[in-house]
Design a protein around this motif. Sequence first.
Motif, short mmCIF file in Angstrom:
data_model
loop_
_atom_site.label_atom_id
_atom_site.label_comp_id
_atom_site.label_asym_id
_atom_site.label_seq_id
_atom_site.Cartn_x
_atom_site.Cartn_y
_atom_site.Cartn_z
N LYS A 105 12.12 19.75 -1.21
CA LYS A 105 11.74 18.84 -2.28
C LYS A 105 12.89 17.90 -2.62
N LEU A 106 14.10 18.45 -2.76
CA LEU A 106 15.26 17.61 -3.07
C LEU A 106 15.52 16.60 -1.97
N ARG A 107 15.41 17.03 -0.72
CA ARG A 107 15.67 16.14 0.42
C ARG A 107 14.65 15.01 0.46
N ILE A 108 13.37 15.32 0.27
CA ILE A 108 12.32 14.31 0.33
C ILE A 108 12.44 13.33 -0.84
N VAL A 109 12.71 13.83 -2.04
CA VAL A 109 12.86 12.93 -3.19
C VAL A 109 14.04 11.98 -2.96
N ALA A 110 15.16 12.48 -2.45
CA ALA A 110 16.32 11.61 -2.17
C ALA A 110 15.98 10.60 -1.09
N GLU A 111 15.30 11.04 -0.04
CA GLU A 111 14.93 10.15 1.05
C GLU A 111 13.93 9.09 0.56
N TYR A 112 12.98 9.50 -0.26
CA TYR A 112 11.99 8.56 -0.80
C TYR A 112 12.66 7.53 -1.71
N ASP A 113 13.56 7.98 -2.57
CA ASP A 113 14.23 7.05 -3.47
C ASP A 113 15.06 6.04 -2.69
N ALA A 127 13.55 1.34 -2.04
CA ALA A 127 14.17 0.02 -2.24
C ALA A 127 13.80 -0.94 -1.12
N SER A 128 13.66 -0.42 0.09
CA SER A 128 13.32 -1.28 1.23
C SER A 128 11.82 -1.32 1.50
N GLY A 129 11.03 -0.65 0.66
CA GLY A 129 9.58 -0.68 0.83
C GLY A 129 9.06 0.33 1.83
N GLU A 130 9.85 1.29 2.24
CA GLU A 130 9.44 2.26 3.25
C GLU A 130 9.05 3.61 2.65
N GLY A 131 8.89 3.69 1.33
CA GLY A 131 8.54 4.95 0.69
C GLY A 131 7.19 5.48 1.14
N ALA A 132 6.21 4.59 1.29
CA ALA A 132 4.88 5.00 1.71
C ALA A 132 4.89 5.61 3.11
N ALA A 133 5.78 5.10 3.97
CA ALA A 133 5.87 5.64 5.33
C ALA A 133 6.35 7.10 5.30
N ILE A 134 7.26 7.39 4.41
CA ILE A 134 7.74 8.78 4.28
C ILE A 134 6.61 9.68 3.80
N LEU A 135 5.84 9.20 2.83
CA LEU A 135 4.72 10.00 2.33
C LEU A 135 3.70 10.26 3.42
N ARG A 136 3.38 9.23 4.22
CA ARG A 136 2.44 9.41 5.33
C ARG A 136 3.00 10.38 6.37
N ARG A 137 4.27 10.21 6.72
CA ARG A 137 4.90 11.06 7.73
C ARG A 137 4.87 12.54 7.32
N GLU A 138 5.12 12.80 6.04
CA GLU A 138 5.20 14.18 5.54
C GLU A 138 3.85 14.71 5.06
N GLY A 139 2.85 13.84 4.98
CA GLY A 139 1.53 14.26 4.49
C GLY A 139 1.55 14.59 3.02
N LEU A 140 2.30 13.80 2.25
CA LEU A 140 2.45 14.03 0.81
C LEU A 140 1.78 12.94 0.01
N TYR A 141 1.62 13.20 -1.28
CA TYR A 141 1.08 12.22 -2.20
C TYR A 141 2.19 11.76 -3.13
N HIS A 142 1.99 10.59 -3.74
CA HIS A 142 2.98 10.06 -4.66
C HIS A 142 3.17 11.00 -5.85
N SER A 143 2.10 11.71 -6.22
CA SER A 143 2.20 12.66 -7.34
C SER A 143 3.19 13.78 -7.03
N HIS A 144 3.31 14.16 -5.74
CA HIS A 144 4.33 15.15 -5.37
C HIS A 144 5.72 14.64 -5.74
#
Length: 137
Positions: A24-32, A36-53
């Motif tokens: 969880k800590l790793r994904i939140v840091a990676e998402y944050d 900034a570069s607009g790639e947050g959604a790609a991380i969510l798709r790659r990990e199969g997560l939702y923004h609510s996570h």
Amino acid sequence: MTLPNTPGEQGGRPKRRTFTAEYKLRIVAEYDAAKASGEGAAILRREGLYHSHILEWRAARDAGALTALGSRKSPVGESRRRSAEAAEVERLRRRNERLEADLARTKAALEIMGKAHALLESLSESADDTPTRPRRR
């Protein structure tokens, strides 16, 4: 045609995913960092997560809950140790109850034996004190 991973094919409900505090800590840091570069959604798709996570995990991180959980060595090993300790405590509790019941039974038997001994002793003394009459034939 059904997909092989549908719940009907597996014969039950799908298993709920669990995530470690480190993940969880790793994904939140990676998402944050990627947000900034607009790639947050790609991380969510790659990990199969939702923004609510991410929102829940970020709130937990900010509250200090994930940091405290992340410092634990092995949550699975700790829960196994706790369950083994709980089983041992339960076994010892049952043994203690059984031994206490045995002790109560033994005390009751000793009390009865003491009373029987006193009764027989008083009967013996009273038999010695009374004169015996000769028997008639």
